[in-house]
Design a protein around this motif. Structure first.
Motif, short mmCIF file in Angstrom:
data_model
loop_
_atom_site.label_atom_id
_atom_site.label_comp_id
_atom_site.label_asym_id
_atom_site.label_seq_id
_atom_site.Cartn_x
_atom_site.Cartn_y
_atom_site.Cartn_z
N ALA A 84 0.88 -1.17 0.00
CA ALA A 84 0.00 0.00 0.00
C ALA A 84 0.92 1.21 0.00
CB ALA A 84 -0.90 -0.01 1.23
N GLY A 85 1.13 1.76 -1.16
CA GLY A 85 2.06 2.87 -1.30
C GLY A 85 2.85 2.71 -2.58
N ASP A 86 3.88 3.52 -2.71
CA ASP A 86 4.70 3.51 -3.91
C ASP A 86 5.39 2.15 -4.08
OD1 ASP A 86 6.12 4.71 -6.17
OD2 ASP A 86 7.88 4.57 -4.85
N VAL A 87 5.13 1.49 -5.19
CA VAL A 87 5.69 0.16 -5.46
C VAL A 87 7.22 0.18 -5.35
CG1 VAL A 87 5.98 -1.58 -7.26
CG2 VAL A 87 3.73 -0.61 -6.83
N GLY A 88 7.85 1.21 -5.88
CA GLY A 88 9.31 1.29 -5.86
C GLY A 88 9.90 1.27 -4.47
N SER A 89 9.18 1.79 -3.50
CA SER A 89 9.74 1.83 -2.14
C SER A 89 9.68 0.48 -1.45
CB SER A 89 9.03 2.90 -1.30
OG SER A 89 7.67 2.57 -1.13
N PHE A 90 9.04 -0.52 -2.07
CA PHE A 90 8.96 -1.86 -1.49
C PHE A 90 9.82 -2.87 -2.26
CE2 PHE A 90 5.30 0.30 0.11
CZ PHE A 90 5.08 -0.23 1.38
N GLU A 91 10.55 -2.42 -3.26
CA GLU A 91 11.31 -3.34 -4.10
C GLU A 91 12.43 -4.06 -3.33
OE1 GLU A 91 10.53 -1.02 -8.33
OE2 GLU A 91 12.51 -0.88 -7.40
N ARG A 92 13.19 -3.35 -2.55
CA ARG A 92 14.32 -3.99 -1.85
C ARG A 92 13.81 -5.01 -0.82
NH1 ARG A 92 19.69 -1.52 0.95
NH2 ARG A 92 20.78 -3.51 0.99
N GLU A 93 12.79 -4.65 -0.09
CA GLU A 93 12.20 -5.59 0.88
C GLU A 93 11.72 -6.85 0.18
OE1 GLU A 93 8.29 -5.87 3.80
OE2 GLU A 93 8.76 -3.97 2.83
N THR A 94 11.10 -6.68 -0.99
CA THR A 94 10.57 -7.81 -1.74
C THR A 94 11.70 -8.71 -2.27
OG1 THR A 94 8.64 -6.49 -2.33
CG2 THR A 94 9.08 -8.44 -3.68
N VAL A 95 12.79 -8.11 -2.73
CA VAL A 95 13.95 -8.89 -3.17
C VAL A 95 14.49 -9.71 -1.99
CG1 VAL A 95 16.37 -8.73 -3.89
CG2 VAL A 95 14.60 -7.48 -5.13
N CYS A 96 14.62 -9.08 -0.83
CA CYS A 96 15.09 -9.81 0.35
C CYS A 96 14.18 -10.99 0.67
CB CYS A 96 15.17 -8.88 1.56
SG CYS A 96 16.51 -7.68 1.50
N ALA A 97 12.87 -10.78 0.60
CA ALA A 97 11.93 -11.87 0.86
C ALA A 97 12.16 -13.02 -0.12
CB ALA A 97 10.50 -11.36 0.77
N GLY A 98 12.38 -12.67 -1.38
CA GLY A 98 12.65 -13.69 -2.39
C GLY A 98 13.94 -14.45 -2.14
N ARG A 99 14.89 -13.82 -1.50
CA ARG A 99 16.15 -14.47 -1.18
C ARG A 99 16.05 -15.33 0.08
NH1 ARG A 99 19.84 -9.09 -2.38
NH2 ARG A 99 19.83 -9.33 -4.66
N GLY A 104 14.10 -21.38 -1.01
CA GLY A 104 14.59 -20.46 -2.02
C GLY A 104 16.09 -20.37 -1.99
N PRO A 105 16.63 -19.36 -2.61
CA PRO A 105 15.93 -18.20 -3.13
C PRO A 105 15.14 -18.52 -4.40
CG PRO A 105 18.31 -17.97 -3.50
CD PRO A 105 18.09 -19.25 -2.76
N VAL A 106 14.18 -17.64 -4.66
CA VAL A 106 13.43 -17.73 -5.91
C VAL A 106 14.17 -16.92 -6.97
CG1 VAL A 106 11.18 -18.07 -4.80
CG2 VAL A 106 11.95 -15.75 -5.32
#
Length: 190
Positions: A84-99, A104-106
């Protein structure tokens, strides 16, 4: 905006079970429906609210991931995070989750607010594509994953990624206005 209960229930698209209605649940349901009905993802290979458990300084935390797509052998292929908010500001957190996801990592992760999206290469952290058109159909995702270079994290890499992930969801987004907020991460209940 923080995820909070709306006091009702709704039928889960993936399982058919009654689940709590929250401020974000309609978005998760819409994402699952989009992946299955428009992008050809097998419903049985999607799981919602997959717990990502991690440890920081001896304390365990758990953060649910909105959706995870698994291959036919049960290995995670794609992590999907609703924001909920700017998609770009959640990119690094999402990459970490994928790792950090178990198994995983995925190869790829997707962060979306259901109006915009970033498809992320988890190995490099780079944005592969933007917009809701960035969401690959299932056949394309399978091809992308098959040709991706996926390497397990070393202990040192895992420790660093865990700290970054915890900082994003624990401190940056986790400091809240009240005790009633259900924003993760929450210490894991024993």
């Amino acid at each position: 905006m923080h995820e909070a209960s709306l006091g009702g229930t709704l039928r889960d698209y993936l399982t058919g079970e009654e689940i709590d209605e929250t401020t974000f649940e309609e978005f998760r349901q819409a994402l699952a429906r989009l992946l299955v009905e428009e992008k050809g993802y097998p419903k049985a290979q999607l799981k919602a609210k997959v717990p990502l458990t991690y440890c920081v300084e001896g304390e365990e935390f758990e953060r649910p991931l909105d959706l995870v797509v698994y291959d036919e052998d049960g290995r995670p292929m794609l992590v999907v995070v609703f924001c909920a908010g700017d998609v770009g500001s959640f990119e690094r957190e999402t990459v970490c989750a994928g790792r950090l996801i178990e198994g995983g990592p995925v190869a790829y992760a997707l962060v979306t607010d259901t109006m915009d999206a970033s498809l992320l290469d988890v190995r490099t952290g780079e944005v592969v594509a933007r917009s809701m058109n960035a969401v690959p159909d299932y056949a394309r995702l399978a091809e992308m994953v098959a040709s991706a270079e996926i390497k397990p994290l070393t202990d040192e890499q895992r420790e660093k990624q865990t700290r970054v992930f915890h900082t994003y969801c624990g401190f940056i987004y986790g400091t809240c206005c009240s005790e009633s907020c259900s924003l993760p991460p929450m210490p894991k209940k024993g």
